[in-house]
Structure formats: C-alpha cells, structure tokens
Motif scaffolding. Structure first.
Motif, PDB file in Angstrom:
ATOM      1  N   GLY A 128     -32.410 -82.784  -1.229  1.00  0.00           N
ATOM      2  CA  GLY A 128     -33.196 -83.951  -0.861  1.00  0.00           C
ATOM      3  C   GLY A 128     -33.715 -83.817   0.546  1.00  0.00           C
ATOM      4  N   LEU A 129     -34.338 -84.861   1.024  1.00  0.00           N
ATOM      5  CA  LEU A 129     -34.904 -84.859   2.360  1.00  0.00           C
ATOM      6  C   LEU A 129     -34.250 -85.916   3.235  1.00  0.00           C
ATOM      7  N   SER A 130     -33.011 -86.285   2.921  1.00  0.00           N
ATOM      8  CA  SER A 130     -32.294 -87.239   3.755  1.00  0.00           C
ATOM      9  C   SER A 130     -30.868 -86.765   3.974  1.00  0.00           C
ATOM     10  N   ASP A 145     -34.192 -88.718   7.761  1.00  0.00           N
ATOM     11  CA  ASP A 145     -35.041 -87.686   7.154  1.00  0.00           C
ATOM     12  C   ASP A 145     -34.733 -86.315   7.742  1.00  0.00           C
ATOM     13  N   ILE A 146     -34.595 -85.321   6.882  1.00  0.00           N
ATOM     14  CA  ILE A 146     -34.326 -83.960   7.322  1.00  0.00           C
ATOM     15  C   ILE A 146     -35.107 -82.983   6.457  1.00  0.00           C
ATOM     16  N   PHE A 147     -35.113 -81.715   6.866  1.00  0.00           N
ATOM     17  CA  PHE A 147     -35.779 -80.672   6.092  1.00  0.00           C
ATOM     18  C   PHE A 147     -34.849 -79.476   5.930  1.00  0.00           C
ATOM     19  N   ASP A 148     -33.555 -79.755   5.795  1.00  0.00           N
ATOM     20  CA  ASP A 148     -32.535 -78.714   5.643  1.00  0.00           C
ATOM     21  C   ASP A 148     -31.904 -78.890   4.271  1.00  0.00           C
ATOM     22  N   ASP A 149     -32.299 -78.059   3.316  1.00  0.00           N
ATOM     23  CA  ASP A 149     -31.756 -78.216   1.967  1.00  0.00           C
ATOM     24  C   ASP A 149     -30.537 -77.335   1.721  1.00  0.00           C
ATOM     25  N   GLU A 150     -29.995 -76.719   2.790  1.00  0.00           N
ATOM     26  CA  GLU A 150     -28.784 -75.912   2.646  1.00  0.00           C
ATOM     27  C   GLU A 150     -27.542 -76.772   2.808  1.00  0.00           C
ATOM     28  N   TYR A 151     -27.496 -77.553   3.870  1.00  0.00           N
ATOM     29  CA  TYR A 151     -26.344 -78.424   4.119  1.00  0.00           C
ATOM     30  C   TYR A 151     -26.641 -79.884   3.778  1.00  0.00           C
ATOM     31  N   ASN A 152     -27.902 -80.281   3.820  1.00  0.00           N
ATOM     32  CA  ASN A 152     -28.297 -81.678   3.617  1.00  0.00           C
ATOM     33  C   ASN A 152     -27.635 -82.624   4.612  1.00  0.00           C
ATOM     34  N   ILE A 153     -27.416 -82.133   5.827  1.00  0.00           N
ATOM     35  CA  ILE A 153     -26.861 -82.954   6.901  1.00  0.00           C
ATOM     36  C   ILE A 153     -27.690 -82.705   8.153  1.00  0.00           C
ATOM     37  N   CYS A 154     -28.057 -83.762   8.844  1.00  0.00           N
ATOM     38  CA  CYS A 154     -28.875 -83.606  10.045  1.00  0.00           C
ATOM     39  C   CYS A 154     -28.058 -82.995  11.187  1.00  0.00           C
ATOM     40  N   ASP A 155     -28.736 -82.464  12.192  1.00  0.00           N
ATOM     41  CA  ASP A 155     -28.063 -81.812  13.309  1.00  0.00           C
ATOM     42  C   ASP A 155     -27.137 -82.762  14.054  1.00  0.00           C
ATOM     43  N   MET A 156     -27.546 -84.018  14.188  1.00  0.00           N
ATOM     44  CA  MET A 156     -26.717 -84.991  14.900  1.00  0.00           C
ATOM     45  C   MET A 156     -25.393 -85.225  14.178  1.00  0.00           C
ATOM     46  N   LYS A 212     -23.999 -83.204  11.970  1.00  0.00           N
ATOM     47  CA  LYS A 212     -23.220 -81.959  11.931  1.00  0.00           C
ATOM     48  C   LYS A 212     -22.251 -81.888  13.112  1.00  0.00           C
ATOM     49  N   ASN A 213     -22.693 -82.428  14.250  1.00  0.00           N
ATOM     50  CA  ASN A 213     -21.858 -82.390  15.454  1.00  0.00           C
ATOM     51  C   ASN A 213     -20.665 -83.335  15.389  1.00  0.00           C
ATOM     52  N   THR A 214     -20.655 -84.246  14.417  1.00  0.00           N
ATOM     53  CA  THR A 214     -19.570 -85.226  14.314  1.00  0.00           C
ATOM     54  C   THR A 214     -18.589 -84.904  13.186  1.00  0.00           C
ATOM     55  N   LEU A 215     -18.854 -83.858  12.433  1.00  0.00           N
ATOM     56  CA  LEU A 215     -17.984 -83.529  11.303  1.00  0.00           C
ATOM     57  C   LEU A 215     -16.607 -83.076  11.797  1.00  0.00           C
ATOM     58  N   PRO A 216     -15.543 -83.390  11.034  1.00  0.00           N
ATOM     59  CA  PRO A 216     -14.172 -83.045  11.455  1.00  0.00           C
ATOM     60  C   PRO A 216     -13.817 -81.589  11.157  1.00  0.00           C
ATOM     61  N   TYR A 217     -14.406 -80.684  11.926  1.00  0.00           N
ATOM     62  CA  TYR A 217     -14.149 -79.253  11.714  1.00  0.00           C
ATOM     63  C   TYR A 217     -12.695 -78.906  12.022  1.00  0.00           C
ATOM     64  N   LEU A 218     -12.156 -77.977  11.281  1.00  0.00           N
ATOM     65  CA  LEU A 218     -10.788 -77.495  11.506  1.00  0.00           C
ATOM     66  C   LEU A 218     -10.875 -76.341  12.493  1.00  0.00           C
ATOM     67  N   THR A 219     -10.574 -76.614  13.746  1.00  0.00           N
ATOM     68  CA  THR A 219     -10.725 -75.616  14.802  1.00  0.00           C
ATOM     69  C   THR A 219      -9.462 -75.538  15.674  1.00  0.00           C
ATOM     70  N   ALA A 230     -21.072 -80.993  -3.791  1.00  0.00           N
ATOM     71  CA  ALA A 230     -20.512 -79.645  -3.916  1.00  0.00           C
ATOM     72  C   ALA A 230     -21.351 -78.616  -3.171  1.00  0.00           C
ATOM     73  N   ASN A 231     -22.668 -78.817  -3.127  1.00  0.00           N
ATOM     74  CA  ASN A 231     -23.522 -77.840  -2.447  1.00  0.00           C
ATOM     75  C   ASN A 231     -23.252 -77.813  -0.952  1.00  0.00           C
ATOM     76  N   CYS A 232     -23.145 -78.986  -0.339  1.00  0.00           N
ATOM     77  CA  CYS A 232     -22.861 -79.074   1.096  1.00  0.00           C
ATOM     78  C   CYS A 232     -21.477 -78.507   1.417  1.00  0.00           C
ATOM     79  N   LEU A 233     -20.459 -78.989   0.712  1.00  0.00           N
ATOM     80  CA  LEU A 233     -19.090 -78.538   0.971  1.00  0.00           C
ATOM     81  C   LEU A 233     -18.935 -77.050   0.674  1.00  0.00           C
ATOM     82  N   GLY A 234     -19.504 -76.608  -0.437  1.00  0.00           N
ATOM     83  CA  GLY A 234     -19.397 -75.198  -0.814  1.00  0.00           C
ATOM     84  C   GLY A 234     -20.081 -74.270   0.171  1.00  0.00           C
ATOM     85  N   THR A 235     -21.190 -74.733   0.761  1.00  0.00           N
ATOM     86  CA  THR A 235     -21.897 -73.923   1.755  1.00  0.00           C
ATOM     87  C   THR A 235     -21.040 -73.735   3.001  1.00  0.00           C
ATOM     88  N   TYR A 236     -20.395 -74.810   3.448  1.00  0.00           N
ATOM     89  CA  TYR A 236     -19.493 -74.702   4.595  1.00  0.00           C
ATOM     90  C   TYR A 236     -18.278 -73.833   4.264  1.00  0.00           C
TER      91      TYR A 236
END
Length: 238
Positions: free
Chosen positions: A14-16, A23-34, A36-43, A100-106
């Motif tokens: 999609g485009l959101s 609105d975004i134009f990233d069909d790989e993660y479907n998450i905007c850059d802003m 992405k910076n707030t996701l709870p990454y395991l680091t 599944a597409n977003c999670l699987g890509t990560y």
C-alpha cells in the motif's frame, strides 16, 4: 491466476504507513522513516543462545546459563511490545496477513546480519484444530517472506504437529515445556538428513516450542537447528 497475483492477494502493498497511516512509497516495509525509528528493535548485548538482553557480564542470560539446547541459536529483530505486539496479534488472530510481509522482511534482514548458514527453512507447525480455525499458519506466512528474501527453500510438509496442545498463553515455563513434549514428528527424514535447519516462528517466549521442534529435527537426522522469530518476549529474571 498468476503466482504474482496470488502473492499480492496475501501480501498487498500500500501507500500508507502500517503504524501511522502517513503516505509513503516504500512497499518493502510499509513503514515510514519516522515510525521506523520508534520500533522496539532488539539491540545491545544479547544472550548468545536465546537473544535475551543481558543486564550483567557474561555470554548467556539467567535462563540459558548452564543449560544444553537442541537449537543452536535464536535471533529476532524486535522486542515483543508496543506496535510490534499489535502486528503479531493482528497477524495471528485477526486475519491481517499483510503484516507478514513487514515482519518477514525485518526477520530476513536480521538473519543476514547474524551470518547464519542454513540449508532449509521450516515453519513451526500449528495443530490441526487451530490451523482450521485460523485458516492459515502465521509462521508459514513469515517463512514464505524470509525464504524469498534470503533465497532459501521453505518446506512446510516435513515437520508436523501431532499433538493437540492447549495454547501456551498464561502457562509457566515448566508447563510450557510439558505441553510440548512429543508434540511434533518428522514426516520425511531424508529431506533433513545432515542439513542445517532454520525454524521460523512468530514469537519467542520461553523457547519450549522451538526447543521441542529442534529436538525432533535433530533426532531425525538434522545436523544443526537455528531459529528466527519476529519478536522476543523479555522474561522476568526470577
């Protein structure tokens, strides 16, 4: 129906943003850059076996230290909290297969970062009753995405769940382990003999399901077993 059409019906792009609807134009993660910076990454410093964040020196967490496991290592891109928890719950219980597409890509990205070498991907199977109720296996959907991203074969026919186990939710560590005993079997031992297997599941909690799957695969002839999950539940150290 063409293969690409089938895939797009399961994993629509999609485009959101999945998090904020911007609105975004990233069909790989479907998450905007802003977002992405707030996701709870395991680091940070993580247990070398299960990936639990370490609060003290050493290689292993309190749950893994001194223990022996059939699964070599479990890795995950996220902590099971906030928006990632809502994604997993939506995928698992609410029919939102597009997560599944977003999670699987990560997950695929994390797999590559750890430089794990495997021969075959196997999703953790659901019991027959739950699979019929849900209409799909969320681990299998994630495995399809990871398989495509890392160019590894996925087989969902080799490992079968033969025991109708009650849900693991709200069970203690001991109860989860007991729940999973003899729950799986290998359908074709020749397909895994001498191979290194990558197990795929949605969430790592105590590892009971993954360890029992790994045990079943190793006994059946697999060389090594690794696991990759979308998220990792942070356990209490008590």
């Amino acid at each position: 129906m063409k293969f690409k059409t089938i895939i797009n019906s399961i994993f629509p792009t999609g485009l959101s943003c999945l998090c904020c609807n911007r609105d975004i134009f990233d069909d790989e993660y479907n998450i905007c850059d802003m977002c992405k910076n707030t996701l709870p990454y395991l680091t940070g410093k993580l247990c070398e076996h299960c990936g639990e964040p370490l609060v003290s020196d050493g290689k292993y967490c309190i749950h893994c230290k001194g223990s022996e496991f059939y699964c070599q290592k479990i890795v995950s891109p996220f902590i099971y909290t906030n928006v990632i928890k809502s994604f997993v719950v939506g995928l698992k219980y609410n029919g939102k297969k597009y997560y599944a597409n977003c999670l699987g890509t990560y997950m695929a990205q994390t797999f590559k970062q750890h430089n794990i070498k495997c021969d075959l991907i196997i999703p953790v199977p659901l019991c027959e009753k739950r699979a019929k109720e849900r209409g799909y296996n969320q681990a299998e959907l994630l495995a399809h995405v990871v398989s495509k991203k890392v160019n590894l074969e996925m087989n969902n026919k080799i490992l079968l769940r033969i025991k109708q186990t009650p849900t693991q939710v709200n069970l203690s560590h001991y109860e989860r382990n007991q729940n999973m005993i003899d729950a799986f079997k290998v359908n074709n031992k020749k397909e895994i003999k001498g191979k290194t297997i990558l197990l795929i599941d949605d969430v790592y909690t105590t590892g009971a399901t993954i360890q029992e799957c790994a045990k079943t695969l190793i006994i059946a002839g697999a060389k090594k077993v690794y696991a990759l999950t979308a998220a990792h539940t942070i356990l209490k150290n008590d």
